[in-house]
Design an enzyme around this catalytic site. Sequence first.
Site, PDB file in Angstrom:
ATOM      1  CG  HIS A   1      -9.116 -44.378 -25.788  1.00 46.30           C
ATOM      2  ND1 HIS A   1      -8.526 -44.266 -27.017  1.00 46.30           N
ATOM      3  CD2 HIS A   1     -10.389 -43.933 -25.954  1.00 46.30           C
ATOM      4  CE1 HIS A   1      -9.400 -43.772 -27.896  1.00 46.30           C
ATOM      5  NE2 HIS A   1     -10.544 -43.575 -27.265  1.00 46.30           N
TER       6      HIS A   1
ATOM      7  NE  ARG B   1      -9.911 -41.481 -32.256  1.00 44.92           N
ATOM      8  CZ  ARG B   1     -10.970 -41.875 -31.544  1.00 44.92           C
ATOM      9  NH1 ARG B   1     -11.066 -41.562 -30.268  1.00 44.92           N
ATOM     10  NH2 ARG B   1     -11.937 -42.586 -32.103  1.00 44.92           N
TER      11      ARG B   1
ATOM     12  CD  GLU C   1      -5.070 -44.010 -27.133  1.00 45.63           C
ATOM     13  OE1 GLU C   1      -5.873 -44.926 -27.396  1.00 45.63           O
ATOM     14  OE2 GLU C   1      -5.413 -42.843 -26.971  1.00 45.63           O
TER      15      GLU C   1
HETATM   16  P1  NAP Z   1     -18.908 -34.080 -33.808  1.00 44.35           P
HETATM   17  O1  NAP Z   1     -20.330 -33.945 -33.357  1.00 44.35           O
HETATM   18  O2  NAP Z   1     -18.613 -34.342 -35.242  1.00 44.35           O
HETATM   19  O3  NAP Z   1     -18.129 -32.749 -33.328  1.00 44.35           O
HETATM   20  C1  NAP Z   1     -16.829 -32.455 -33.711  1.00 44.35           C
HETATM   21  C2  NAP Z   1     -16.540 -30.977 -33.447  1.00 44.35           C
HETATM   22  O4  NAP Z   1     -15.167 -30.725 -33.784  1.00 44.35           O
HETATM   23  C3  NAP Z   1     -17.398 -30.020 -34.264  1.00 44.35           C
HETATM   24  O5  NAP Z   1     -17.743 -28.917 -33.472  1.00 44.35           O
HETATM   25  C4  NAP Z   1     -16.454 -29.603 -35.384  1.00 44.35           C
HETATM   26  O6  NAP Z   1     -16.859 -28.340 -35.876  1.00 44.35           O
HETATM   27  C5  NAP Z   1     -15.108 -29.576 -34.663  1.00 44.35           C
HETATM   28  N1  NAP Z   1     -13.981 -29.708 -35.582  1.00 44.35           N
HETATM   29  C6  NAP Z   1     -13.818 -30.607 -36.560  1.00 44.35           C
HETATM   30  N2  NAP Z   1     -12.658 -30.393 -37.208  1.00 44.35           N
HETATM   31  C7  NAP Z   1     -12.081 -29.325 -36.616  1.00 44.35           C
HETATM   32  C8  NAP Z   1     -10.882 -28.600 -36.855  1.00 44.35           C
HETATM   33  N3  NAP Z   1     -10.039 -28.956 -37.836  1.00 44.35           N
HETATM   34  N4  NAP Z   1     -10.611 -27.543 -36.042  1.00 44.35           N
HETATM   35  C9  NAP Z   1     -11.457 -27.177 -35.059  1.00 44.35           C
HETATM   36  N5  NAP Z   1     -12.615 -27.828 -34.798  1.00 44.35           N
HETATM   37  C10 NAP Z   1     -12.920 -28.879 -35.571  1.00 44.35           C
HETATM   38  O7  NAP Z   1     -18.164 -35.243 -33.007  1.00 44.35           O
HETATM   39  P2  NAP Z   1     -18.472 -35.793 -31.537  1.00 44.35           P
HETATM   40  O8  NAP Z   1     -19.521 -36.839 -31.588  1.00 44.35           O
HETATM   41  O9  NAP Z   1     -18.654 -34.640 -30.617  1.00 44.35           O
HETATM   42  O10 NAP Z   1     -17.071 -36.553 -31.254  1.00 44.35           O
HETATM   43  C11 NAP Z   1     -15.868 -35.829 -31.307  1.00 44.35           C
HETATM   44  C12 NAP Z   1     -14.670 -36.751 -31.237  1.00 44.35           C
HETATM   45  O11 NAP Z   1     -14.481 -37.202 -29.903  1.00 44.35           O
HETATM   46  C13 NAP Z   1     -14.741 -38.053 -32.036  1.00 44.35           C
HETATM   47  O12 NAP Z   1     -14.493 -37.867 -33.403  1.00 44.35           O
HETATM   48  C14 NAP Z   1     -13.670 -38.903 -31.355  1.00 44.35           C
HETATM   49  O13 NAP Z   1     -12.424 -38.704 -31.980  1.00 44.35           O
HETATM   50  C15 NAP Z   1     -13.641 -38.341 -29.931  1.00 44.35           C
HETATM   51  N6  NAP Z   1     -14.132 -39.338 -28.968  1.00 44.35           N
HETATM   52  C16 NAP Z   1     -13.290 -39.810 -27.993  1.00 44.35           C
HETATM   53  C17 NAP Z   1     -13.766 -40.755 -27.091  1.00 44.35           C
HETATM   54  C18 NAP Z   1     -12.882 -41.288 -25.983  1.00 44.35           C
HETATM   55  O14 NAP Z   1     -13.041 -42.449 -25.635  1.00 44.35           O
HETATM   56  N7  NAP Z   1     -12.009 -40.488 -25.417  1.00 44.35           N
HETATM   57  C19 NAP Z   1     -15.069 -41.237 -27.182  1.00 44.35           C
HETATM   58  C20 NAP Z   1     -15.897 -40.718 -28.178  1.00 44.35           C
HETATM   59  C21 NAP Z   1     -15.424 -39.760 -29.061  1.00 44.35           C
HETATM   60  P3  NAP Z   1     -16.440 -27.823 -37.361  1.00 44.35           P
HETATM   61  O15 NAP Z   1     -16.766 -28.897 -38.304  1.00 44.35           O
HETATM   62  O16 NAP Z   1     -17.204 -26.537 -37.545  1.00 44.35           O
HETATM   63  O17 NAP Z   1     -14.977 -27.557 -37.276  1.00 44.35           O
END
Ligand code: NAP
Length: 321
Positions: free
Chosen positions: A282, A235, A264
């Site tokens: 995005h 994000r 955005e």
């Molecule tokens: P996920 O499985 O929940 O993984 C999130 C990761 O981030 C976990 O390893 C978590 O570990 C870590 N994290 C959370 N809070 C943190 C913090 N404060 N400091 C450091 N690490 C932290 O989520 P996902 O499915 O991989 O998706 C991740 C994100 O990608 C989504 O939430 C979304 O914002 C973004 N995304 C973007 C697009 C795009 O179009 N560009 C598309 C899809 C998703 P811990 O909890 O141990 O910290």
Amino acid sequence: MSEPIHVLAVSRLSPLWTPQLHAAYAVHDRLHETDPAAFERIAPQIRAIAASGESRVSAELIARLPALELISVMGVGYDGVDVAAAKARGVTVTHTPNVLNDDVADLAIGLALCAARQLPQADRWVRSGDWAAKGPMPLARKLSGGRLGLVGMGRIGQAIATRAQAFGMAIAYTSRSAKAVPYRYLPDAKALAAESDVLVVITPGGAATRKLIDADVLAALGKGRGEGILVNVARGSVVDEAALIDALERGVIAGAGLDVFENEPNVPERLRAIAQVVLAPHIGSATGATRQAMADLAHGNLQAHFAGQPLLTPTPEYQGG
Ligand code: NAP
């Protein structure tokens, strides 16, 4: 005939979702923004919100919907939803994890390759006639065999790591807690950046990660030699955009590949003027197949809820009892 179920679409929804949504429910498309008086009349009957990953669902909006039961987000990120306010009212939030892992991971690797090998710049070099006029392009950076740092090792982070292994990259990561993965864990983003050639950001957005990538982290990535590439597919809020622009303009880091931005769809003119960044609007999950899978899952959550079935993919706040 049974009473229709009223659903508020809080933002413009994907055309891959709207046909099924309209077929099953009485959908009020952004009525809270377009017709406040009509919204006032229908608000007591709204039982669900249909949203996208970029939608905002505030505590104030939730408070105006006394019959609200469910917020179904078409997207894995739901940082625009006030989950605490929803929970306090007994409203459940669902999202669409996993079905988009491949696409977002593909894009992260694509942006890393584009930024390292300067592929958009190479295309422009040929099109502009620079090749004939100026000769070969300046040399680029090698990606294969380099060090990849992942800020976030969740579903998408792991899909990125799998791809990076095929590039012979050494993989390390940070997150709030270490995961059961065969990669090196570092305690914070700055320590990770200091040992990475490419730093990929793939955490959720929201208050907990706001400006996690700041001037200090970027300086560590640059190693005092103008090295390092930042890729952000998480994000815009996770990166201090002003600090990033400054680091790129001053040559603190070598380049960046960005799919997401602070405000955005407005991308600062200064950022757009920097030659060594690769920009995308995005598009992490923006393929037809994946968007259809996301639409089907978002719809499936609504259908399951109103059929009294278990939800398909509630957000973590509603799992584990
Ligand atoms: P996920 O499985 O929940 O993984 C999130 C990761 O981030 C976990 O390893 C978590 O570990 C870590 N994290 C959370 N809070 C943190 C913090 N404060 N400091 C450091 N690490 C932290 O989520 P996902 O499915 O991989 O998706 C991740 C994100 O990608 C989504 O939430 C979304 O914002 C973004 N995304 C973007 C697009 C795009 O179009 N560009 C598309 C899809 C998703 P811990 O909890 O141990 O910290």
